[in-house]
Motif scaffolding. Structure first.
Motif, PDB file in Angstrom:
ATOM      1  N   MET A   1      19.650 -20.829 -38.022  1.00 49.99           N
ATOM      2  CA  MET A   1      19.362 -19.872 -36.948  1.00 49.99           C
ATOM      3  C   MET A   1      20.298 -18.666 -37.016  1.00 49.99           C
ATOM      4  N   ILE A   2      21.548 -18.895 -37.402  1.00 51.20           N
ATOM      5  CA  ILE A   2      22.479 -17.774 -37.569  1.00 51.20           C
ATOM      6  C   ILE A   2      21.993 -16.864 -38.686  1.00 51.20           C
ATOM      7  N   SER A   3      21.452 -17.462 -39.759  1.00 49.85           N
ATOM      8  CA  SER A   3      20.922 -16.672 -40.877  1.00 49.85           C
ATOM      9  C   SER A   3      19.801 -15.750 -40.415  1.00 49.85           C
ATOM     10  N   LYS A   4      18.900 -16.282 -39.601  1.00 49.47           N
ATOM     11  CA  LYS A   4      17.761 -15.493 -39.127  1.00 49.47           C
ATOM     12  C   LYS A   4      18.161 -14.493 -38.041  1.00 49.47           C
ATOM     13  N   MET A   5      19.083 -14.910 -37.153  1.00 57.07           N
ATOM     14  CA  MET A   5      19.405 -14.097 -35.976  1.00 57.07           C
ATOM     15  C   MET A   5      20.565 -13.135 -36.184  1.00 57.07           C
ATOM     16  N   VAL A   6      21.465 -13.463 -37.145  1.00 60.28           N
ATOM     17  CA  VAL A   6      22.640 -12.620 -37.362  1.00 60.28           C
ATOM     18  C   VAL A   6      22.692 -12.107 -38.797  1.00 60.28           C
ATOM     19  N   GLY A   7      22.643 -13.026 -39.778  1.00 64.45           N
ATOM     20  CA  GLY A   7      22.691 -12.620 -41.187  1.00 64.45           C
ATOM     21  C   GLY A   7      23.476 -13.617 -42.020  1.00 64.45           C
ATOM     22  N   ASN A   8      23.325 -13.532 -43.348  1.00 62.92           N
ATOM     23  CA  ASN A   8      23.971 -14.480 -44.250  1.00 62.92           C
ATOM     24  C   ASN A   8      25.487 -14.340 -44.279  1.00 62.92           C
TER      25      ASN A   8
END
Length: 485
Positions: free
Chosen positions: A246-253
């Motif tokens: 979810m962090i990948s989708k909502m914030v970034g890698n």
């Protein structure tokens, strides 16, 4: 006439436990040793991609293995004692069929699945290869531990870990020297060429020995135990990796790179629990209904020692992060206490879920983990949007507490219903006290991270207590060392 001195013989069960503990600590230790190397030669975005691959692999492998590598595997080895080669071969063919089916599903619409996972085609193919061959290694290692054949399994675990880590570091250094663009893929292919290569050899070996590709008896027995655990395993993986996805989708890698690196550091204590619990679980299953067993003393000593290890890690977190990572990771240090607390509750959940597996009440494990996983996803969505990616550490902690609480309630109820000859094997009040102490002391560290002397004093006390607990555990562990059932 001289008397012959009695030879001191170390029981095979104890040797096996020690070797497995060493192999586990060594392989996890390699991951920690290489962390400061990778954090200095890879960007946070590249490390985020590596962790994204690992997260998706962990999630999908639950489905592809049908949870057959769970606790039910040991029960089946005992059930089919004289047919183990055929049994393992049969269930490996089952996981292989599922893996091939998933591969066909992917190749029908690769761009669709690439978009969902965030992984390019070449990494998806690597992942699919792993889904096919990796279960063989898991089955083989589990059987080796069950039969106390520790020498070869220990050697394979250690040597393959050294080779995989060494090749990955060398490959990344070389790729950087020639300015190659996709460093994350270089690291993943180098590492897993060893891991999946070893698994492939074992895959062929199992089929050659067992020569049983289908058996309704084996499949039915295993699936009855494992299918309910698929839900549990999926939910456990959601709890473990949904925050990163979810962090990948909502914030970034890049945020994933920071969060996942600190999550890994916070979870270091789990390798101690995994190793200890692996040697404790067979004793638990063999003595669950034995009124003279030492399950209660062993389990509480084991949990208390693990609690101290988790706390010690939290209080030394600033120094550990400075050693293992660069300054850009230090901003996330405050997520370590809640993550360490959540990891501790994994251990509590394991204690109670082991009882439900023994009683063949795996549906209750699935339900409790599903509730916790759903709660985790909802809280992640709300809290990450409101407070940023660090909030995911606290939502994960809350979810693990809920799961442990549900499992404890159901384990107590089912045990009293089905085993009336003995009292409940754990001390519930002591587990509650240890858990409360662990959580309070861990979160208290947040207020004194800037006061090094105070932290060192607390860490020193905890370290001494951990050593004393470890000595006490070994003394209490006489039955297991003697290989008694």
């Amino acid at each position: 006439m001289e008397k012959k001195k009695a030879k001191f013989s170390i029981p095979v069960g104890f040797k096996s436990a020690i070797v497995y503990l060493f192999a586990t600590v060594f392989t996890r230790g390699l991951a920690i040793i290489t962390t400061p190397i990778f954090t200095r030669i890879m960007t946070t975005d590249q490390i985020g991609m590596v962790n994204l691959y690992s997260s998706w692999y962990s999630m999908i492998t639950v489905v592809s293995t049908l949870a057959l590598t769970s606790g039910g595997f040991s029960i089946a080895l005992r059930e089919f004692e004289k047919e183990r080669n055929q049994y393992v071969s049969s269930i490996l063919s089952l996981t292989s069929i599922v893996a091939i089916g998933l591969a066909l599903l992917y190749f029908v619409a690769p761009s669709f699945w690439n978009n969902i996972t965030g992984l390019p085609t070449h990494l998806m193919i690597l992942l699919l290869i792993g889904l096919l061959v990796a279960p063989a290694r898991d089955f083989w290692l589990s059987r080796q531990r069950f039969e106390y054949r520790y020498k070869l399994s220990g050697a394979v675990t250690v040597v393959s870990a050294v080779a995989a880590s060494g090749l990955a570091v060398a490959a990344v250094l070389y790729a950087n020297s020639i300015d190659f663009g996709d460093i994350a893929s270089v690291r993943l292919f180098a590492n897993y060429s060893i891991v999946y290569g070893v698994a492939a050899v074992i895959w062929f070996s199992i089929f050659l020995k067992g020569r049983c590709f289908y058996s309704s008896k084996y499949w039915k027995f295993s699936l009855q135990l494992s299918l309910p655990l698929i839900g549990y395993s999926i939910a456990s993986q959601i709890l473990s990796v949904s925050d990163r996805l979810m962090i990948s989708k909502m914030v970034g890698n890049s945020a994933v790179g920071v969060y996942s690196t600190l999550y890994t550091v916070s979870s270091l204590s789990l390798m101690v629990w995994t190793a200890i619990n692996a040697s404790f679980a067979p004793y638990l299953y063999q003595n669950m209904e034995n009124p003279k067993s030492k399950i209660r003393n062993l389990s509480m000593t084991m949990l208390g020692m693990y609690s101290l290890v988790a706390i010690l890690l939290v209080y030394l977190a600033p120094e550990i992060v400075r050693i293992l990572a660069t300054e850009e990771y230090y901003k996330g240090i405050y997520i370590m206490p809640p993550i360490a607390g959540g990891v501790y509750f994994i251990a509590v959940s394991n204690l109670y879920s082991d009882i439900l597996v023994y009683l063949k009440k795996t549906k209750m494990i699935m339900i409790s983990s599903a509730i916790a996983a759903l709660l985790n996803v909802v809280l992640n969505y709300l809290m990450i949007n409101a407070y940023g990616y660090m909030a995911a550490a606290y939502t994960t902690l809350i979810s693990y507490i809920v799961m442990a609480l549900l499992l404890s309630i159901w384990a107590n109820r089912e045990f009293k219903k089905h085993i009336k000859e003995v009292d409940f094997v754990y001390d519930n009040k002591l587990i509650l006290a240890i858990s409360a102490m662990t959580l309070i002391i861990s979160l208290f560290a947040l207020s004194i991270y800037d006061y090094a002397i105070v932290r060192y004093a607390v860490a020193a006390v905890v370290f001494v207590a951990t050593v004393l607990y470890g000595v006490h555990y070994l003394k209490e562990n006489k039955d297991m060392r003697k290989g008694k059932t």
